[in-house]
Design an enzyme around this catalytic site. Structure first.
Site, PDB file in Angstrom:
ATOM      1  N   ALA A   1      29.422  41.256  43.265  1.00 40.26           N
ATOM      2  CA  ALA A   1      30.044  40.886  41.977  1.00 40.26           C
ATOM      3  C   ALA A   1      29.626  41.765  40.803  1.00 40.26           C
ATOM      4  O   ALA A   1      29.993  41.488  39.665  1.00 40.26           O
ATOM      5  CB  ALA A   1      29.826  39.417  41.625  1.00 40.26           C
ATOM      6  N   ALA A   2      28.875  42.849  41.070  1.00 41.46           N
ATOM      7  CA  ALA A   2      28.504  43.748  39.954  1.00 41.46           C
ATOM      8  C   ALA A   2      29.761  44.374  39.345  1.00 41.46           C
ATOM      9  O   ALA A   2      29.888  44.491  38.126  1.00 41.46           O
ATOM     10  CB  ALA A   2      27.547  44.821  40.440  1.00 41.46           C
ATOM     11  N   GLY A   3      30.704  44.744  40.206  1.00 40.84           N
ATOM     12  CA  GLY A   3      31.962  45.331  39.702  1.00 40.84           C
ATOM     13  C   GLY A   3      32.769  44.312  38.908  1.00 40.84           C
ATOM     14  O   GLY A   3      33.391  44.643  37.893  1.00 40.84           O
ATOM     15  N   ASP A   4      32.749  43.065  39.362  1.00 37.48           N
ATOM     16  CA  ASP A   4      33.473  42.000  38.634  1.00 37.48           C
ATOM     17  C   ASP A   4      32.812  41.759  37.272  1.00 37.48           C
ATOM     18  O   ASP A   4      33.496  41.547  36.268  1.00 37.48           O
ATOM     19  CB  ASP A   4      33.465  40.695  39.448  1.00 37.48           C
ATOM     20  CG  ASP A   4      34.074  40.894  40.827  1.00 37.48           C
ATOM     21  OD1 ASP A   4      34.998  41.711  40.957  1.00 37.48           O
ATOM     22  OD2 ASP A   4      33.601  40.234  41.774  1.00 37.48           O
TER      23      ASP A   4
HETATM   24  O1  RIB Z   1      33.397  41.264  44.274  1.00 33.27           O
HETATM   25  C1  RIB Z   1      32.640  40.312  44.983  1.00 33.27           C
HETATM   26  C2  RIB Z   1      33.544  39.328  45.648  1.00 33.27           C
HETATM   27  O2  RIB Z   1      34.284  39.973  46.650  1.00 33.27           O
HETATM   28  C3  RIB Z   1      32.828  38.204  46.347  1.00 33.27           C
HETATM   29  O3  RIB Z   1      32.550  37.115  45.516  1.00 33.27           O
HETATM   30  C4  RIB Z   1      33.773  37.864  47.500  1.00 33.27           C
HETATM   31  O4  RIB Z   1      34.387  36.627  47.382  1.00 33.27           O
HETATM   32  C5  RIB Z   1      34.797  38.997  47.516  1.00 33.27           C
HETATM   33  O5  RIB Z   1      35.974  38.581  46.978  1.00 33.27           O
END
Ligand code: RIB
Length: 310
Positions: free
Chosen positions: A252-255
């Site tokens: 989730a670093a990119g998110d």
């Molecule tokens: O970017 C991380 C996410 O990628 C995770 O939370 C997983 O669910 C996938 O969608």
């Protein structure tokens, strides 16, 4: 001052996470350290990342009518994300992601889309009512591409900024999608897939951004992890440094980066400030385990920005 809201249209997954000494090789059986079940999904993570920075945030997506679906909605709601137009789909289970995280923090992810895979142009009706007055629409590639394209078209018609994270990596995006994108945010691997050559030097990073701009994207931000990133707009191009942290889990670093970027832009900050917010949010997310659990709140981000050198 009331801030404009941000809309996220995309995936919602339950992450089934195994902590392992190393990532398994093909055919290998590994004894892991720990197992956990935590809310994730690239779309939902981006929504939580923005809401934790105190921006009004709306999530449009689908979950199954099951226990994971209920927990996923609760996680979004406890971050104050608006969830009333997330569809509970009786026909299929919620999306899940099988994630292995090794001791140095690297990961592998297998996504089973479930309800996310059912998204289609009918979901645009629920999206449309939130687009007027929105600052940005955030999209990713864990839902069918036809739905991504229809959402981008609806946003562009209303002059809403479209930010697409082309993750997970895909080699081919429909060519007509590119001109609908205001900001494209691939990481190194995703950028290489899109342009068809490896991104192995700063010159190749810049060349990849140029190729993507030639396809019609306005601004390209290439996320380079611990090496920082590269930003190319029609007017300027620059590398930006990373924040140095002790990473334990890069999920989730990119998110988090996209959430920080979108939140800063919605507050009226410049693109240079927005990539700094994105980098800080991404770095902070690597210092904690889990997807949504690792996303920083506003006070943590502001303190980190004030106290940390790059
Ligand atoms: O970017 C991380 C996410 O990628 C995770 O939370 C997983 O669910 C996938 O969608």
């Amino acid at each position: 001052m009331s801030l404009p809201h941000v809309v996220v249209f995309g995936s919602i997954n339950m992450d089934l996470v195994a902590k392992t000494p190393h990532l398994p090789a093909p055919g290998e059986t590994l004894i892991g350290h720990r197992f956990s079940t935590v809310p994730g999904g690239k779309g939902a993570n981006q929504a939580v990342a923005i809401a934790r920075l105190n921006l009004p945030t709306v999530m449009i997506g689908r979950v199954g009518n099951d226990r994971f679906g209920q927990e996923l909605l609760q996680s979004l709601q406890s971050a104050k994300v608006e969830t009333k137009d997330i569809l509970i789909d009786d026909s299929i289970s919620s999306g899940v992601a099988l994630i292995a995280v090794e001791d140095q923090g690297e990961n592998t992810i297998i996504v089973i889309p479930g309800a996310n895979g059912q998204m289609n142009e009918s979901d645009i009706e629920r999206l449309s009512s939130y687009l007027a007055g929105a600052d940005s629409l955030l999209l990713q590639l864990e839902i069918p591409i036809a739905a991504v394209k229809a959402a981008a078209q609806a946003a562009q018609k209303l002059g809403v900024r479209v930010i697409l994270d082309p993750a997970p990596a895909q080699s081919e995006l429909p060519i007509e999608l590119y001109p609908l994108i205001d900001i494209l945010t691939p990481n190194e691997v995703e950028a290489a897939h899109l342009v068809g050559f490896p991104i192995e030097s700063p010159a190749l990073v810049a060349e990849a951004a140029t190729v993507l701009q030639q396809r019609g994207v306005n601004t390209v931000v290439i996320k380079l992890g611990a090496k920082g990133g590269f930003c190319a707009t029609p007017d300027e191009a620059f590398f930006f440094p990373a924040f140095r942290v002790d990473a334990i889990d890069t999920v989730a670093a990119g998110d988090a980066f996209n959430g920080g970027l979108a939140a800063a832009l919605a507050e009226g900050k410049s693109l240079r400030e927005a990539v700094t917010w994105g980098s800080a949010a991404g770095a902070l997310a690597t210092t904690k385990s889990g997807a949504q659990a690792s996303l920083p709140d506003r006070a943590t981000l502001i303190t980190f920005l004030q106290q940390t050198d790059r």
